[in-house]
Design a protein around this motif. Structure first.
Motif, PDB file in Angstrom:
ATOM      1  N   ARG A   1       0.719  -1.095  -0.030  1.00  0.00           N
ATOM      2  CA  ARG A   1       0.117  -0.177   0.145  1.00  0.00           C
ATOM      3  C   ARG A   1       0.901   1.353  -0.062  1.00  0.00           C
ATOM      4  NH1 ARG A   1      -2.656  -4.540   1.985  1.00  0.00           N
ATOM      5  NH2 ARG A   1      -5.035  -4.349   1.929  1.00  0.00           N
ATOM      6  N   HIS A   2       0.321   2.297  -0.411  1.00  0.00           N
ATOM      7  CA  HIS A   2       1.065   3.659  -0.494  1.00  0.00           C
ATOM      8  C   HIS A   2       1.949   3.909   0.979  1.00  0.00           C
ATOM      9  CE1 HIS A   2       3.079   7.022  -1.898  1.00  0.00           C
ATOM     10  NE2 HIS A   2       2.368   7.829  -1.008  1.00  0.00           N
ATOM     11  N   SER A   3       0.852   3.790   1.978  1.00  0.00           N
ATOM     12  CA  SER A   3       1.337   4.057   3.245  1.00  0.00           C
ATOM     13  C   SER A   3       2.799   3.250   3.764  1.00  0.00           C
ATOM     14  CB  SER A   3       0.234   3.883   4.256  1.00  0.00           C
ATOM     15  OG  SER A   3      -0.344   2.680   4.265  1.00  0.00           O
TER      16      SER A   3
ATOM     17  N   GLN B   1       0.813   5.844  -6.368  1.00  0.00           N
ATOM     18  CA  GLN B   1      -0.199   5.121  -6.433  1.00  0.00           C
ATOM     19  C   GLN B   1      -0.900   4.676  -5.404  1.00  0.00           C
ATOM     20  OE1 GLN B   1      -1.271   4.331  -9.604  1.00  0.00           O
ATOM     21  NE2 GLN B   1       0.497   5.418 -10.693  1.00  0.00           N
ATOM     22  N   GLU B   2      -2.329   4.159  -5.312  1.00  0.00           N
ATOM     23  CA  GLU B   2      -2.988   3.802  -4.161  1.00  0.00           C
ATOM     24  C   GLU B   2      -2.103   2.457  -3.270  1.00  0.00           C
ATOM     25  OE1 GLU B   2      -7.313   2.434  -3.340  1.00  0.00           O
ATOM     26  OE2 GLU B   2      -7.177   4.450  -4.812  1.00  0.00           O
ATOM     27  N   GLU B   3      -1.955   1.578  -4.423  1.00  0.00           N
ATOM     28  CA  GLU B   3      -1.069   0.447  -4.019  1.00  0.00           C
ATOM     29  C   GLU B   3      -0.195   0.019  -5.235  1.00  0.00           C
ATOM     30  OE1 GLU B   3      -3.152  -3.446  -3.823  1.00  0.00           O
ATOM     31  OE2 GLU B   3      -4.984  -2.358  -4.355  1.00  0.00           O
ATOM     32  N   TYR B   4       0.665  -0.928  -5.076  1.00  0.00           N
ATOM     33  CA  TYR B   4       1.645  -1.270  -5.915  1.00  0.00           C
ATOM     34  C   TYR B   4       1.742  -2.696  -5.883  1.00  0.00           C
ATOM     35  CZ  TYR B   4       2.964   3.424  -4.840  1.00  0.00           C
ATOM     36  OH  TYR B   4       2.895   4.950  -4.579  1.00  0.00           O
TER      37      TYR B   4
END
Ligand code: WA2
Length: 281
Positions: A83-85, A123-126
Motif C-alpha cells: 500500500r502507499h502508506s 499510486q494507491e497500491e503497488y
C-alpha cells in the motif's frame, strides 16, 4: 482425388491436430498446477513464518531446480502487495525504489536501455516483484500493477482465487508475444466460497509465470515432428471477431483445415489450434 483418400487425409489431419493440441494443453496444465503450488509455498514459508524462510536466493535456487516441472514457462516471479502508506518503509527495507513499467513507446525510444525503469509515481497500491527466477530477474522491483495486462490479471486473480491468464502481449525483454499466468497469495486460509471482497482484503501478493509462446510451442511441436508435415497456428479467440495469433506464420490455404480446441484453464479466455498439411495433395 478419390473420396476415400480425401476422407483419410481429413482423419489424419484431425488426429494429428488433436494430439498436438492435447499435448500443449496438458503441458500448460502441468505447469499451471506447479505455479499454484509455488503460490502456496510462498504463502507458507514467506508469509506464514516469522521471520520468513524465503529470500531471493532461496527462491532463485528452488525455482531453478524445479524449472522442469513447469514446461512452457520462461520464468516465475513473486510480487508483493504494497500500500502507499507502506511504500517508504518497504523501499528502505529493500534498498531500492519501486519502478514503473515503461510503455511500449518509451521502450522503443530507449530500446538499448530497457533497464532504465523510472521510479513509480504515487499510486494507491503497488505490486513490486521481490523474488524472481533467474530467467526473469529483469522484472525485480518493477510494479506489476503499472502494466495494463499484468494489472488486469492481478485484479482478476485476487478477486477470484483462480489462476488467470492475460491476453497475448509483448513481454518485457522479449520480442515475442507471450501470456502471463497469475495466482493471488492470501494471508489466511480462505474458504473456497469466499466472496471477492473478502479475497481482495486478504491478498498479500501475486505469484506469476510468463510464457514465451512462440519459442515454447515451437519446442513442443518439434518433439512431435513426423513424416507428414503439418502447419500449426495457435490463436487467442476470446474476441471471436479479432483473434490474436500467438503462434505460427500467416496461414496459407492448402485445402484442408482442422481446428482443435485448447483449454488453458481460464474460462474467460478462449484458444484454438489451426492445422493444415504443409503441401497440397
Ligand atoms: N513476467 C515476465 N515478463 C513480463 C511480465 C511478467 N509478469 N510482464 C511483462 N513482461 C509477478 O502476476 C504477477 C509477471 C507478473 C507476476
Amino acid at each position: 482425388l478419390s473420396e476415400d483418400i480425401i476422407l483419410r487425409r481429413k482423419e489424419t489431419l484431425g488426429s494429428m491436430c488433436d494430439e498436438r493440441a492435447r499435448m500443449l494443453q496438458d503441458q500448460f496444465n502441468v505447469s499451471m498446477n506447479h505455479v499454484h503450488a509455488l503460490a502456496l509455498l510462498v504463502s507458507t514459508f514467506h508469509h506464514g513464518k516469522q521471520p520468513s524462510a524465503i529470500d531471493q536466493k532461496t527462491f532463485e535456487d528452488y525455482t531453478e531446480i524445479t524449472a522442469f516441472e513447469r514446461p512452457l514457462t520462461s520464468g516465475v516471479a513473486y510480487a508483493l502487495r504494497v500500500r502507499h502508506s507502506e511504500r517508504e518503509e518497504f523501499e528502505q527495507q529493500q534498498g531500492w525504489s519501486i519502478k514503473k513499467m515503461e510503455t511500449e513507446d518509451q521502450t522503443l525510444v530507449q530500446d538499448c536501455s530497457l533497464e532504465n525503469f523510472s521510479t513509480s509515481p504515487i499510486q494507491e497500491e503497488y505490486a513490486p516483484v521481490i523474488f524472481s527466477q533467474k530467467t526473469v530477474s529483469h522484472i525485480v522491483s518493477i510494479d506489476m500493477m503499472s502494466g495494463k495486462e499484468d494489472r488486469e490479471n492481478i485484479l482478476r486473480a485476487r478477486a477470484s482465487g483462480n489462476g488467470v491468464l492475460t491476453s497475448p502481449f509483448k513481454l518485457l525483454k522479449s520480442n515475442h508475444l507471450g501470456v502471463v499466468l497469475t495466482f493471488a497469495v492470501y494471508n489466511s486460509h480462505l474458504p473456497p466460497d469466499a466472496m471477492p471482497e473478502q479475497r481482495i482484503n486478504a491478498t498479500v501478493g501475486y505469484l506469476g509465470a510468463s510464457y514465451d509462446v512462440p519459442s515454447l510451442v515451437a519446442k513442443l511441436l518439434h518433439q512431435l515432428a513426423s513424416k507428414q508435415n503439418i502447419v500449426v497456428n495457435v490463436y487467442d479467440t476470446t474476441n471471436k471477431l479479432a483473434p490474436i495469433k500467438m503462434y505460427g506464420t500467416d496461414e496459407v490455404d492448402t485445402g484442408l483445415l482442422h481446428i482443435s480446441n485448447l483449454d488453458f484453464g481460464d474460462p474467460t479466455r478462449k484458444h484454438e489450434m489451426h492445422c493444415r498439411f504443409e503441401q497440397k495433395p
